[in-house]
Design an enzyme around this catalytic site. Structure first.
Site, mmCIF file in Angstrom:
data_model
loop_
_atom_site.group_PDB
_atom_site.id
_atom_site.type_symbol
_atom_site.label_atom_id
_atom_site.label_comp_id
_atom_site.label_asym_id
_atom_site.label_seq_id
_atom_site.Cartn_x
_atom_site.Cartn_y
_atom_site.Cartn_z
ATOM 1 C CG ASP A 75 1.788 14.153 5.934
ATOM 2 O OD1 ASP A 75 1.595 13.236 5.096
ATOM 3 O OD2 ASP A 75 2.917 14.605 6.142
ATOM 4 C CE1 TYR A 77 -2.050 13.231 -2.228
ATOM 5 C CE2 TYR A 77 -3.731 14.913 -2.450
ATOM 6 C CZ TYR A 77 -3.350 13.592 -2.519
ATOM 7 O OH TYR A 77 -4.265 12.638 -2.891
ATOM 8 C CG PHE A 88 -6.317 10.151 0.309
ATOM 9 C CD1 PHE A 88 -5.070 9.672 -0.028
ATOM 10 C CD2 PHE A 88 -6.888 9.731 1.497
ATOM 11 C CE1 PHE A 88 -4.399 8.774 0.797
ATOM 12 C CE2 PHE A 88 -6.230 8.840 2.328
ATOM 13 C CZ PHE A 88 -4.981 8.357 1.973
ATOM 14 C CG HIS A 199 -1.025 4.691 1.725
ATOM 15 N ND1 HIS A 199 -0.771 5.434 0.589
ATOM 16 C CD2 HIS A 199 -1.471 5.567 2.663
ATOM 17 C CE1 HIS A 199 -1.038 6.705 0.846
ATOM 18 N NE2 HIS A 199 -1.473 6.818 2.085
#
Length: 232
Positions: A75, A77, A88, A199
Site C-alpha cells: 500500500d 507510504y 515505492f 521485501h
C-alpha cells in the site's frame, strides 16, 4: 476531488484503454465500491493518501497494452507527503523512504549505476513498469500502514494482476515480500517470469532482498524473449 470523481476521470481518459474493459471497473463493481469506502473515510475526517488525482496514477501511466514488468507493493507510504500513486515511488525533499533507499542501493549494486538524484519512479512507469500497490490508498500517519487493505481494493488489484497475466505475454512480475508473493497464484508462470524475494523494508532487506539482482534478471529474461530491457 473525491475518489469516485477521480475514478470517473481516469476511466474517461485515453490511458484507461484496456483497463476500463475489466468487469471490476463496471458500475457498482469493485473499483466504485472501494472509492465509496475511501470517500466515506475522508468524510469522517481521515486524511487519505495519495491525493485523489493520483490514486489511479499507476494505471494511467502504464496502460495494459504497454505492461512489460509488474512491481507489486502492499500500500502507499503512510508518511504525510510521501505517496504519489506509484508503488515505492516518492517525489519530495530528502530523506527518501527507507524502502526506496534500499531499492536504489540494490539497483546500484546490481547494475553498477550511481544512485539516482531523486525517488521519482515515473520514468520506469513510462517504460511499461506497472508500479502497483495491492491497496491504492492508505490513511496518513504513523502506524497507519495497511489501514486500507480491507476496504475493497484487493478485488480490483487482483483482477488487474490476473488481466496482465492473461492479456499480455512475456511479463516479469517482481514480488517483494510475502504479501506480494501471495498473489503468485494469479500469474501464469508458463508465460511469464516471477522474481520473488524479501521485501526492501529495513526490517527484511538483509534477509534476501539485497543481492537478489531483480533489475538485471528482469532485463536478461526480456532479452531472451526478444524484448528490450528497462532503463532502470
Amino acid at each position: 476531488m473525491s475518489c469516485r470523481t477521480a475514478l470517473a476521470a481516469f476511466l474517461a481518459s485515453d490511458a484507461a484503454k484496456g483497463w476500463r474493459d475489466l468487469p471490476v471497473f463496471a458500475e457498482g463493481a469493485a473499483a466504485m465500491r472501494a472509492c465509496a469506502a475511501i470517500d466515506a473515510e475522508r468524510r469522517d475526517g481521515h486524511v487519505v493518501a495519495p491525493a485523489p488525482a493520483r490514486i489511479f496514477a499507476a494505471l494511467a501511466l502504464t496502460p495494459l497494452d504497454d505492461v512489460r514488468v509488474v512491481i507489486l507493493g502492499q500500500d502507499p507510504y503512510p508518511t504525510p507527503g510521501h505517496a504519489n500513486g506509484l508503488a515505492f515511488s516518492y517525489v519530495g525533499p530528502p530523506p527518501l523512504p527507507r524502502s526506496l533507499v534500499n531499492i536504489q542501493r540494490e539497483r546500484s549494486d546490481d547494475l553498477g549505476l550511481a544512485p539516482p538524484a531523486d525517488g521519482d519512479l515515473t520514468r520506469w512507469a513510462q517504460q511499461g513498469v506497472l508500479l502497483l500497490n495491492t491497496a491504492l490508498t492508505v490513511r496518513e500517519g504513523a502506524s497507519k500502514a495497511g489501514s486500507h487493505l480491507r476496504l475493497g481494493w484487493g478485488a480490483l488489484t487482483d483482477a488487474i494482476i490476473a488481466a496482465v497475466s492473461r492479456e499480455r505475454s512475456d511479463v516479469v512480475f517482481i514480488l517483494w515480500g510475502k504479501p506480494a508473493q501471495a498473489k503468485r497464484t494469479l500469474i501464469d508462470e508458463v508465460r511469464h517470469l516471477v522474481i520473488a524475494s524479501a521485501h526492501p523494508s529495513p526490517l527484511s532487506a538483509r534477509r534476501g532482498f539485497f543481492g537478489s539482482r531483480p533489475f538485471s534478471r528482469a532485463n536478461a529474461w526480456l532479452a531472451t524473449r526478444g524484448e528490450r530491457g528497462i532503463d532502470w
